[in-house]
Write a protein that holds these residues in place. Structure first.
Motif: not given
Length: 238
Positions: A20-32, A235-238
């Motif tokens: 239900t989410t476009p790939k570019c908006l998938v969160p990685v380390g707390g940010r899309a 990357h230390g979660g960033g």
């Protein structure tokens, strides 16, 4: 220089995250993923970004509207052929933006700001591909043969590969890239080509420089859920 981000596809290998989410908006380390890219692009001094959307483009529009435009201005372009064509279709949708200097990239890659900055600073005139020296090739790597700083060939299967592509293509201006795009997409089954086929065609004419990622640069293509875990771990979660 204008950034062009290809973010139209479904990202089926990231299911169920992209259900239900476009790939570019998938969160990685707390940010899309898209926010990682836009922040790195802005830090590199690029002031404008064109995002090519398709799958669930309305969510991308809402996300961009919620961002502050102070650091980087954004424009959203619709690729109506996102489900029928390969990534070259998104480049075609953005063809009006190819005449001036640009930095074109896949919408599923996160990277340090220094990676983007070094690409912009090191790119010579003409077309440039950002690459990394090849260790053990991973699944789905776009392989590159490089000799004396020039790209010789690009492809998923490539004998004599020395590097892999980060998916970042830069141009200082001119019409070479746009002309190659028209030729590749006009071939039989051209709409199903990866956009790297444009670079490969230009490379055959000795028209593509290779810029290698800095030794301390960090990037990760997000194709599968384990790629998200790898970025967070390394990357230390960033």
């Amino acid at each position: 220089m204008r950034a062009i981000i290809i973010a139209a596809g479904h990202g089926s290998r990231l299911l169920p995250l992209t259900l239900t989410t476009p790939k570019c908006l998938v969160p990685v380390g707390g940010r899309a993923i898209l926010d990682h890219q836009l922040d790195a692009i802005a830090a590199a001094g690029i002031e404008t970004a064109v995002i090519v959307g398709g799958y669930r483009i309305g969510q991308i529009a809402e996300h961009l509207a919620a961002r502050s435009a102070r650091e980087i201005a954004t424009e959203l372009v619709f690729n109506p052929f996102w489900s029928a064509a390969s990534s070259i279709g998104s480049v075609w949708a953005a063809r009006a933006h190819l005449a001036g200097p640009f930095a074109l990239m896949n919408g599923d890659t996160v990277f340090d700001a220094d990676v983007m900055r070094s690409a912009v600073e090191a790119a010579p005139s003409g077309v440039t591909l950002m690459v990394e020296a090849l260790g053990a090739a991973e699944l789905d790597d776009m392989l590159v043969a490089v000799e004396r700083g020039r790209v010789l060939a690009v492809g998923k299967t490539l004998e004599g590969a020395t590097h892999r592509s980060l998916g970042i293509v830069l141009s200082r201006g001119g019409d070479a890239y746009a002309r190659a795009l028209r030729l590749v997409i006009g071939e039989d089954e051209g709409i199903h080509a990866y956009h790297h086929a444009i670079v490969d065609r230009l490379a055959k004419a000795d028209a593509v420089a290779a810029v290698t990622i800095p030794a301390d640069g960090h990037w990760q293509e997000i194709d599968r859920p384990e790629d998200i875990d790898r970025w967070r771990r390394e990357h230390g979660g960033g």
